[in-house]
Design an enzyme around this catalytic site. Structure first.
Site, PDB file in Angstrom:
ATOM      1  N   SER A  25      53.953 -17.186  31.180  1.00 57.15           N
ATOM      2  CA  SER A  25      53.155 -17.063  29.949  1.00 57.15           C
ATOM      3  C   SER A  25      53.592 -18.098  28.917  1.00 57.15           C
ATOM      4  O   SER A  25      53.154 -18.071  27.773  1.00 57.15           O
ATOM      5  CB  SER A  25      53.299 -15.654  29.362  1.00 57.15           C
ATOM      6  OG  SER A  25      54.653 -15.390  29.058  1.00 57.15           O
ATOM      7  N   ASN A 112      59.568  -5.842  27.581  1.00 63.71           N
ATOM      8  CA  ASN A 112      58.334  -5.053  27.415  1.00 63.71           C
ATOM      9  C   ASN A 112      58.128  -4.603  25.968  1.00 63.71           C
ATOM     10  O   ASN A 112      57.031  -4.730  25.422  1.00 63.71           O
ATOM     11  CB  ASN A 112      58.351  -3.836  28.337  1.00 63.71           C
ATOM     12  CG  ASN A 112      58.398  -4.230  29.795  1.00 63.71           C
ATOM     13  OD1 ASN A 112      58.317  -5.418  30.112  1.00 63.71           O
ATOM     14  ND2 ASN A 112      58.530  -3.266  30.680  1.00 63.71           N
ATOM     15  N   THR A 157      11.204  -9.828   6.317  1.00 66.83           N
ATOM     16  CA  THR A 157      11.467  -8.900   7.418  1.00 66.83           C
ATOM     17  C   THR A 157      10.662  -9.470   8.587  1.00 66.83           C
ATOM     18  O   THR A 157       9.600 -10.064   8.367  1.00 66.83           O
ATOM     19  CB  THR A 157      10.988  -7.448   7.130  1.00 66.83           C
ATOM     20  OG1 THR A 157       9.581  -7.474   6.941  1.00 66.83           O
ATOM     21  CG2 THR A 157      11.671  -6.856   5.909  1.00 66.83           C
ATOM     22  N   SER A 279      20.833 -38.204  15.121  1.00 75.26           N
ATOM     23  CA  SER A 279      20.538 -38.428  16.531  1.00 75.26           C
ATOM     24  C   SER A 279      20.877 -39.866  16.875  1.00 75.26           C
ATOM     25  O   SER A 279      20.783 -40.757  16.033  1.00 75.26           O
ATOM     26  CB  SER A 279      19.055 -38.156  16.756  1.00 75.26           C
ATOM     27  OG  SER A 279      18.590 -38.866  17.878  1.00 75.26           O
ATOM     28  N   LYS A 285      16.710 -38.218  12.028  1.00 77.20           N
ATOM     29  CA  LYS A 285      17.214 -36.855  12.169  1.00 77.20           C
ATOM     30  C   LYS A 285      18.411 -36.507  11.292  1.00 77.20           C
ATOM     31  O   LYS A 285      19.324 -37.281  11.125  1.00 77.20           O
ATOM     32  CB  LYS A 285      17.620 -36.607  13.641  1.00 77.20           C
ATOM     33  CG  LYS A 285      16.502 -36.577  14.638  1.00 77.20           C
ATOM     34  CD  LYS A 285      15.475 -35.482  14.380  1.00 77.20           C
ATOM     35  CE  LYS A 285      15.989 -34.100  14.582  1.00 77.20           C
ATOM     36  NZ  LYS A 285      16.074 -33.673  15.968  1.00 77.20           N
ATOM     37  N   ASN A 287      20.618 -33.194  11.655  1.00 86.12           N
ATOM     38  CA  ASN A 287      20.710 -31.996  12.497  1.00 86.12           C
ATOM     39  C   ASN A 287      21.818 -31.043  12.052  1.00 86.12           C
ATOM     40  O   ASN A 287      22.903 -31.496  11.672  1.00 86.12           O
ATOM     41  CB  ASN A 287      20.981 -32.414  13.952  1.00 86.12           C
ATOM     42  CG  ASN A 287      19.803 -33.142  14.565  1.00 86.12           C
ATOM     43  OD1 ASN A 287      18.661 -32.945  14.157  1.00 86.12           O
ATOM     44  ND2 ASN A 287      20.078 -34.003  15.525  1.00 86.12           N
ATOM     45  N   GLU A 292      24.954 -24.796  14.345  1.00 88.12           N
ATOM     46  CA  GLU A 292      24.634 -24.413  15.726  1.00 88.12           C
ATOM     47  C   GLU A 292      25.901 -24.056  16.500  1.00 88.12           C
ATOM     48  O   GLU A 292      25.911 -23.133  17.309  1.00 88.12           O
ATOM     49  CB  GLU A 292      23.890 -25.558  16.435  1.00 88.12           C
ATOM     50  CG  GLU A 292      22.441 -25.652  15.990  1.00 88.12           C
ATOM     51  CD  GLU A 292      21.778 -26.974  16.377  1.00 88.12           C
ATOM     52  OE1 GLU A 292      20.561 -27.069  16.235  1.00 88.12           O
ATOM     53  OE2 GLU A 292      22.484 -27.913  16.792  1.00 88.12           O
ATOM     54  N   TYR A 319      54.192  -0.554  31.457  1.00 88.83           N
ATOM     55  CA  TYR A 319      53.993  -1.994  31.466  1.00 88.83           C
ATOM     56  C   TYR A 319      53.559  -2.492  32.838  1.00 88.83           C
ATOM     57  O   TYR A 319      54.124  -2.112  33.865  1.00 88.83           O
ATOM     58  CB  TYR A 319      55.280  -2.742  31.044  1.00 88.83           C
ATOM     59  CG  TYR A 319      55.043  -4.237  31.005  1.00 88.83           C
ATOM     60  CD1 TYR A 319      54.477  -4.838  29.896  1.00 88.83           C
ATOM     61  CD2 TYR A 319      55.300  -5.039  32.122  1.00 88.83           C
ATOM     62  CE1 TYR A 319      54.200  -6.202  29.871  1.00 88.83           C
ATOM     63  CE2 TYR A 319      55.031  -6.396  32.113  1.00 88.83           C
ATOM     64  CZ  TYR A 319      54.466  -6.962  30.968  1.00 88.83           C
ATOM     65  OH  TYR A 319      54.175  -8.300  30.957  1.00 88.83           O
ATOM     66  N   GLN A 324      49.937  -9.213  30.132  1.00 86.57           N
ATOM     67  CA  GLN A 324      50.159 -10.584  29.671  1.00 86.57           C
ATOM     68  C   GLN A 324      48.853 -11.396  29.649  1.00 86.57           C
ATOM     69  O   GLN A 324      48.681 -12.296  28.841  1.00 86.57           O
ATOM     70  CB  GLN A 324      51.181 -11.237  30.595  1.00 86.57           C
ATOM     71  CG  GLN A 324      51.395 -12.702  30.388  1.00 86.57           C
ATOM     72  CD  GLN A 324      52.378 -13.269  31.392  1.00 86.57           C
ATOM     73  OE1 GLN A 324      53.547 -12.923  31.387  1.00 86.57           O
ATOM     74  NE2 GLN A 324      51.911 -14.131  32.272  1.00 86.57           N
TER      75      GLN A 324
HETATM   76  N1  ARG Z   1      55.503 -12.512  29.344  1.00 86.38           N
HETATM   77  C1  ARG Z   1      55.439 -11.098  29.398  1.00 86.38           C
HETATM   78  C2  ARG Z   1      54.147 -10.599  28.692  1.00 86.38           C
HETATM   79  O1  ARG Z   1      53.584 -11.322  27.926  1.00 86.38           O
HETATM   80  C3  ARG Z   1      56.634 -10.483  28.732  1.00 86.38           C
HETATM   81  C4  ARG Z   1      57.039  -9.177  29.309  1.00 86.38           C
HETATM   82  C5  ARG Z   1      57.564  -9.357  30.690  1.00 86.38           C
HETATM   83  N2  ARG Z   1      57.988  -8.125  31.253  1.00 86.38           N
HETATM   84  C6  ARG Z   1      58.143  -7.951  32.562  1.00 86.38           C
HETATM   85  N3  ARG Z   1      58.504  -6.775  32.929  1.00 86.38           N
HETATM   86  N4  ARG Z   1      57.912  -8.900  33.426  1.00 86.38           N
HETATM   87  O2  ARG Z   1      53.721  -9.519  28.915  1.00 86.38           O
END
Ligand code: ARG
Length: 475
Positions: A25, A112, A157, A279, A285, A287, A292, A319, A324
């Site tokens: 992550s 966690n 409306t 454009s 143009k 725009n 948008e 968990y 994640q």
């Molecule tokens: N990178 C993990 C997340 O965002 C952190 C927690 C990881 N815990 C684990 N038991 N692998 O959730």
């Protein structure tokens, strides 16, 4: 150089490279960097205070963490095997104070509860920033509304002319929807700002930790009472993103109106050059690309909300790593909504509103028809349904004879009245003129919530009071 090796006990082999990348992550953990450092600091302070770890050890860890807070995210060295920011930060502390001292840092804590805490800390900061931006937008809308308190405009409306209003009234409608967006976020903030730290992996710890202390140190309103809920709940994210999806839909509507109004068919506003494109082939143009893209990008927010709901729905307690997967979507929403909000605000507040064109439109297409019917009810005591029928017939006649609605007189009305109710109404030409005049018409809509300058003034004053109070709350 020693790196944290959490795998070395239980597992014999390093993770497959692709699997490591697949599960890491690190890429989007940058959003929780500051929160994670704070969380580690609060936890270590608490361990020290409760004498769970030695004072001297705690102080060394704290010194390293404060140094990291100062140096910032870029001072982290990411090892390809790092699963996440928590490991990278622990590695930083190892590098600063050695593996033995740093080894005490993770006492009575799990990644966690840590990640759940970090997400709440980072999200509450973002909520706060977004709320301030909403207040600034409302403030700008109020300033524009003050300028346009008497600017006649037609209210629609079904995208068909409805009744006369003022442009200020329309702008204040935007302001009110934004006020609700602000309030929804304030409400979600109450449930975001709760402390999961101390929940551990799922069942707290046998160390005598002080959750009240970390709650206070981290500025949470309270701690989460159930450790399993603490590590596994992400509904605080879903709730906030739902608020942001509603906000994005409100902003999208503003963008959409600017697109329509700036078209040649409406010619009601000119969007500033700074928020327009041209454009590459059609030299004439101008725009509304920015508006948008407000419309386009607002879909991302709602789409991401759906993705997050899908990720969460079938996860058993507590968990699971799927949790994640929510995070990149969360930060994508935050980045998008911040951009959408700021750009919509800047673009809306820099429009040039075409008063003469608005006036032309309001006179053109029977926007005062309801008031002619109302006049018959008020002065001649006929049922509204009958008056509605008479005026409907008048509109048809005016259209088929190419006349001007604002020029009809009481004789014209009576010819039709006799056909429908078999008697004339004898409305005075003066009162008819007044009812058909959009300016008079708006002035007399002075019930609460109405478009009369008096009422819009009241609405502006109330909104100013709201702003004043909320700006104060934010400082
Ligand atoms: N990178 C993990 C997340 O965002 C952190 C927690 C990881 N815990 C684990 N038991 N692998 O959730």
């Amino acid at each position: 150089m020693f790196f944290l090796k959490i795998r070395d006990g239980r597992l014999k082999k390093a993770m497959d490279e692709e699997a490591a990348e697949f599960t890491s992550s690190v890429e989007f953990d940058k959003y929780i960097f500051e929160a994670d450092v704070k969380c580690n600091i609060a936890h270590t302070l608490m361990l020290k205070e409760e004498k769970i770890i030695d004072e001297e050890i705690a102080d060394k860890i704290l010194e390293a963490l404060f140094k990291l807070a100062e140096e910032g995210y870029n001072s982290l060295n990411f090892n390809p095997a790092d699963e996440d920011i928590h490991i990278a930060i622990e590695n930083y502390v190892i590098k600063s104070v050695g593996v033995y001292v740093a080894g005490f840092m993770h006492t009575a804590k799990s990644r966690n509860d840590q990640v759940a805490t970090d997400l709440r800390l980072s999200l509450r900061t973002k909520i706060n920033e977004i709320q301030i931006n909403i207040l600034d937008f409302i403030k700008g809308l109020i300033e524009l509304a003050i300028e346009h308190k008497h600017t006649i405009f037609v209210g629609y409306t079904h995208l068909q002319h409805g009744q006369p209003i003022t442009f200020a009234h329309h702008l204040m409608a935007y302001a009110h929807s934004l006020k609700r967006d602000y309030e929804r976020l304030a409400d979600s903030h109450k449930r975001v700002n709760l402390n999961p730290l101390g929940s551990g992996a799922l069942a707290t710890t046998t160390f005598p930790i002080n959750r009240e202390l970390t709650t206070k140190l981290l500025g949470f309103d309270n701690y989460l009472e159930n450790s399993m809920d603490g590590v596994s709940s992400r509904d605080f994210i879903i709730e906030t993103i739902s608020d942001l999806a509603i906000l994005s839909s409100n902003l999208c509507k503003i963008g959409e109106e600017l697109i329509l109004w700036s078209s040649y068919e409406f010619r009601l506003v000119e969007i500033a050059d700074e928020f327009s494109s041209t454009s590459s082939i059609m030299p004439q143009k101008k725009n509304p690309d920015v508006a948008e893209l407000v419309r386009g990008k607002s879909s991302i927010v709602t789409g991401e909300l759906m993705t997050m709901l899908m990720i969460l729905k079938g996860i058993p307690y507590t968990y699971n790593r799927d949790l994640q997967e929510i995070n990149p979507h969360l930060w994508n929403v935050i980045e998008n909504i911040e951009a959408i909000l700021n750009i919509t605000s800047k673009m809306t507040l820099s429009i040039n509103f075409k008063k003469e064109r608005a006036m032309e439109l309001v006179y053109e297409n029977f926007a005062t028809a309801t008031d002619l019917a109302d006049l018959m009810v008020k002065e001649k005591k006929i049922p509204f349904r009958t008056a509605h029928q008479i005026v409907g017939r008048i509109v048809n006649e005016v259209n088929s004879n190419n006349l001007n609605f604002n020029d009809i007189d009481s004789e014209f009305v009576d010819r039709i009245a006799i056909e429908i109710i078999e008697k004339p109404l004898y409305l005075s030409n003066d009162s008819m003129k007044k009812a058909l005049d959009p300016i008079e018409n708006v002035k007399s809509r002075k019930v609460l919530g109405g478009p009369s300058p008096e009422m819009v003034d009241l609405s502006i004053k109330n909104m100013q009071k709201f702003l004043e109070k909320e700006y104060k709350n934010k400082t």
